[in-house]
Write an enzyme that holds these catalytic residues in place. Structure first.
Site, PDB file in Angstrom:
ATOM      1  N   CYS A   2       1.002  -0.824  -0.341  1.00 26.77           N
ATOM      2  CA  CYS A   2      -0.174  -0.366  -0.158  1.00 26.77           C
ATOM      3  C   CYS A   2       0.799   0.805   0.130  1.00 26.77           C
ATOM      4  CB  CYS A   2      -1.379  -0.081   1.251  1.00 26.77           C
ATOM      5  SG  CYS A   2      -2.427  -1.238   1.267  1.00 26.77           S
ATOM      6  N   ARG A  29       4.218  -0.242  -4.500  1.00 23.10           N
ATOM      7  CA  ARG A  29       3.856  -0.762  -3.766  1.00 23.10           C
ATOM      8  C   ARG A  29       2.772  -1.282  -3.573  1.00 23.10           C
ATOM      9  NH1 ARG A  29       6.698   1.240   0.458  1.00 23.10           N
ATOM     10  NH2 ARG A  29       5.227   1.085   2.128  1.00 23.10           N
ATOM     11  N   TRP A  77      -2.800  -2.938  -1.600  1.00 28.02           N
ATOM     12  CA  TRP A  77      -2.504  -4.057  -2.097  1.00 28.02           C
ATOM     13  C   TRP A  77      -3.445  -4.517  -0.722  1.00 28.02           C
ATOM     14  CZ3 TRP A  77      -0.153  -8.324   0.949  1.00 28.02           C
ATOM     15  CH2 TRP A  77       0.738  -9.201  -0.098  1.00 28.02           C
ATOM     16  N   GLU A 477      18.272 -16.818  -7.946  1.00 30.04           N
ATOM     17  CA  GLU A 477      17.569 -15.241  -8.073  1.00 30.04           C
ATOM     18  C   GLU A 477      17.212 -15.055  -9.666  1.00 30.04           C
ATOM     19  OE1 GLU A 477      16.914 -12.892  -6.687  1.00 30.04           O
ATOM     20  OE2 GLU A 477      17.444 -11.132  -8.070  1.00 30.04           O
ATOM     21  N   HIS A 500      18.032 -36.112  -7.748  1.00 26.65           N
ATOM     22  CA  HIS A 500      17.482 -37.004  -6.874  1.00 26.65           C
ATOM     23  C   HIS A 500      15.839 -36.630  -6.971  1.00 26.65           C
ATOM     24  CE1 HIS A 500      21.150 -38.119  -4.850  1.00 26.65           C
ATOM     25  NE2 HIS A 500      21.658 -37.078  -5.114  1.00 26.65           N
TER      26      HIS A 500
END
Ligand code: M6R
Length: 605
Positions: A2, A29, A77, A477, A500
């Site tokens: 927000c 945001r 948000w 990343e 694996h």
């Protein structure tokens, strides 16, 4: 999480366009809904809000035509309540005399709401925020003065909040409060701005007051009045002048902030190294006396920290990178005053990271913070702070702050290794002088290759990113970037571990992105590549220019300058992976600056 933007003009000018611009500047945001509230010249509060992106709402709701010299705005948000018009901020009380915008979570909102409903307040939303205007309205019943009612209300809230509030009861002030969630005040020419983050108002002022936890107050013709509710006194907070410029927070001819920020990395790293050098006093002393060293962070900052762990280990220094939200359960009970925690956070406001650091601090550990934001919450928690020189990062996906974080950790490590008798002058010199140039060349050369590869990869649903040793944090990343902005399921994995289980998914054409350093695990990386290749995997390598053997094994390769198969690797190896994610997102029609469901600073746990 927000964005709050609020503005008061002391000259009585109309501020709606500025409030609108502020929330647009803060759209990174959160961007599921937005709204503005203005005290109009006719003496009412005009509230316009809806779900959707600000640019669309601007046309639909004609925000910039709103009237008034005092206004608040919000870009949301969602945390409590669906994404909908009624849950969008601002929220008002029953009599529409008070309008509130909020960032954070009010933890006791259910109890407060029940009490207020019992007293006759009518709620119209599912949000936690709506309790605030009703609570103030209720407290006004026994206070003549709005500020006193506001203060009493704030003291009843539990949780995290940054608030901007306007009211017809005192219509020439904007009231504010901060606890855990960030809030800053910009001091302009006959204007005040209140915002979640500095880039909101950089085009009008660089003079900033950073509010502390427990600060409440108002801006008005009287100036900025701040009271700290814990000290119960009026406080003077310094006005600082930030070095960020308005250009740094603009796209500057690039299609997206993310692309601009990828291209800014050489300058960011150069500035960061220079700044780190100047901030080193006391850092080595803290590390030297540590029993255990932990690196604590979230998301991309965690991968920079994981790089830190691997790099420290190259020189025999023991450390452990831990995901912030797991820190307390994983190692919290072992922490004591002999330990050091390095908190790594672009925003300096990530709730999980702050919580882990507070836990460590309470147990007596010393805290070293690495952050991009002057005055952020992490800086007030830390015993020692290193501010990076990446400049404001607006794209939700972290790019230039990743490389700057790596540069800081590498710089600290190299200075420390030097103290311990290692000959690291060449690497230090390279970090200071050569890396920016090599990053620049890598951006130039690999962007073209990324554009080519996108034609194939954008149709895929999955990809593995494999790395080993120093290559692993880069692979992780790289996968995060692809996942978060292109919505392509990309999984970063230790190459040796891929046999694996993960290999079961590999079939002809499955993209395998291999981060190949020419170091001690080079041959082992090749074994993993061969295993994938023999099952039809489409091998995309990132390797050194001179590494013909890897190139031969690959269906496609990005080459980076030779001489980076060491702790400097992420500074160049990550670049093609950032560009690949960016180009794939654009090709798939995604907005790389505003990926769905994400927000730049995650200020809730
Ligand atoms: O501000 P911080 O560095 O503490 O943020 C941590 C993460 O939220 C952040 O890195 C996030 O993972 C980004 N979306 C990564 O691109």
């Amino acid at each position: 999480m927000c964005g709050i933007g609020a503005c008061l003009s002391l000259l009585g000018l109309n501020v709606a366009p500025k409030v609108l611009k502020m929330i647009k500047n803060l759209e990174y945001r959160g961007y599921d809904s937005a709204g503005l509230a203005m005290i109009t010249p006719d003496g009412i509060i005009d509230v316009r809000k809806d779900k959707g992106k600000i640019a669309d709402l601007e046309i639909k709701l004609r925000f910039s035509e709103m009237k008034g010299f005092i206004g608040i705005g919000h870009t949301r948000w969602a945390t409590h309540g669906a994404v909908s018009k009624r849950n969008a901020h601002p929220h008002v009380d029953c009599s529409r005399c008070i309008a509130v915008v909020h960032n954070g979570i009010i933890e006791n909102y259910i109890e407060l709401r029940k009490e207020l409903e019992a007293k006759g307040h009518i709620f119209t939303t599912e949000t936690d925020t709506e309790v605030i205007p009703h609570l103030i309205e209720e407290n006004l019943k026994h206070h003549d003065n709005f500020f006193n009612a506001f203060e009493e209300s704030i003291k009843q809230l539990k949780g995290a909040y940054a608030l901007a509030v306007i009211t017809l009861k005192d219509p020439s002030k904007i009231f504010f409060a901060r606890f855990f969630s960030p809030l800053v005040i910009g001091i302009g020419e006959c204007e005040y701005y209140i915002a979640s983050d500095i880039p909101a108002f950089l085009e009008w002022t660089r003079k900033v007051i950073i509010l502390h936890d427990g600060d409440i107050g108002f801006v008005s013709k009287e100036g900025v009045i701040i009271k700290n509710i814990f000290d119960n006194t009026i406080v003077n907070r310094d006005v600082i002048t930030v070095e960020w410029t308005k250009e740094m927070a603009e796209k500057g001819g690039f299609d997206h902030f993310m692309l601009k920020e990828i291209y800014e990395q050489p300058v960011g790293v150069k500035r960061t190294v220079m700044m780190t050098e100047k901030q080193m006093q006391g850092v080595l002393e803290i590390l030297e006396n540590a029993n255990d060293i932990y690196l604590v962070a979230a998301g991309t900052s965690f991968y920079a920290s994981l790089h830190g762990q691997y790099a420290f280990s190259v020189y025999g220094f023991k450390s452990r990178a831990i995901i912030a939200s797991e820190f307390i359960e994983e190692v919290g009970s072992f922490i004591d005053e002999d330990d050091v925690i390095i908190g790594v956070s672009q925003s300096g406001e990530t709730a999980d990271t702050l919580k882990a650091l507070r836990h460590g601090k309470d147990k007596g550990a010393r805290i070293l913070a690495v952050t991009n934001v002057v005055g952020s919450a992490i800086t007030r928690l830390a015993d020692k702070v290193i501010i990076m020189g990446a400049g404001p990062e607006i794209g939700v996906a972290a790019t230039k702050t990743f490389t700057s974080q790596v540069a800081v950790l590498n710089y600290i490590l190299l200075e420390w290794a030097k103290e311990h008798g290692y000959d690291v002058e060449l690497l230090l010199d390279k970090l200071r002088n050569r890396v920016p140039e090599d990053m620049e060349a890598t951006i130039r050369e690999t962007d073209e290759a990324a554009k080519q590869l996108v034609e194939m990869i954008h149709k895929k649903g999955n990809a593995y990113y494999l790395g080993r040793g120093l290559g692993l944090p880069i692979a992780l990343e790289g996968a995060l970037k692809m996942k978060e902005i292109a919505y392509l399921h990309a999984e970063g994995y230790p190459a040796g571990e891929s046999k694996h289980g993960p290999i079961a998914l590999v079939e002809p054409g499955f993209p395998i992105i291999a981060v190949v350093l020419k170091d001690a695990v080079y041959d082992k990386m090749h074994i993993a590549i061969e295993e994938m290749k023999s099952r039809g995997g489409y091998i995309i390598s990132v390797c050194e220019k001179s590494d013909d053997k890897t190139k031969k094994l690959s269906n496609f390769y990005f080459d980076v300058p030779t001489g980076y198969s060491n702790i400097l690797a992420p500074l160049v190896y990550i670049i093609p992976l950032q560009l690949l994610a960016y180009r794939t997102a654009v090709k798939r029609g995604c907005d790389p600056d505003k990926p769905r469901n994400l927000a730049k600073s995650v200020t809730v746990e």
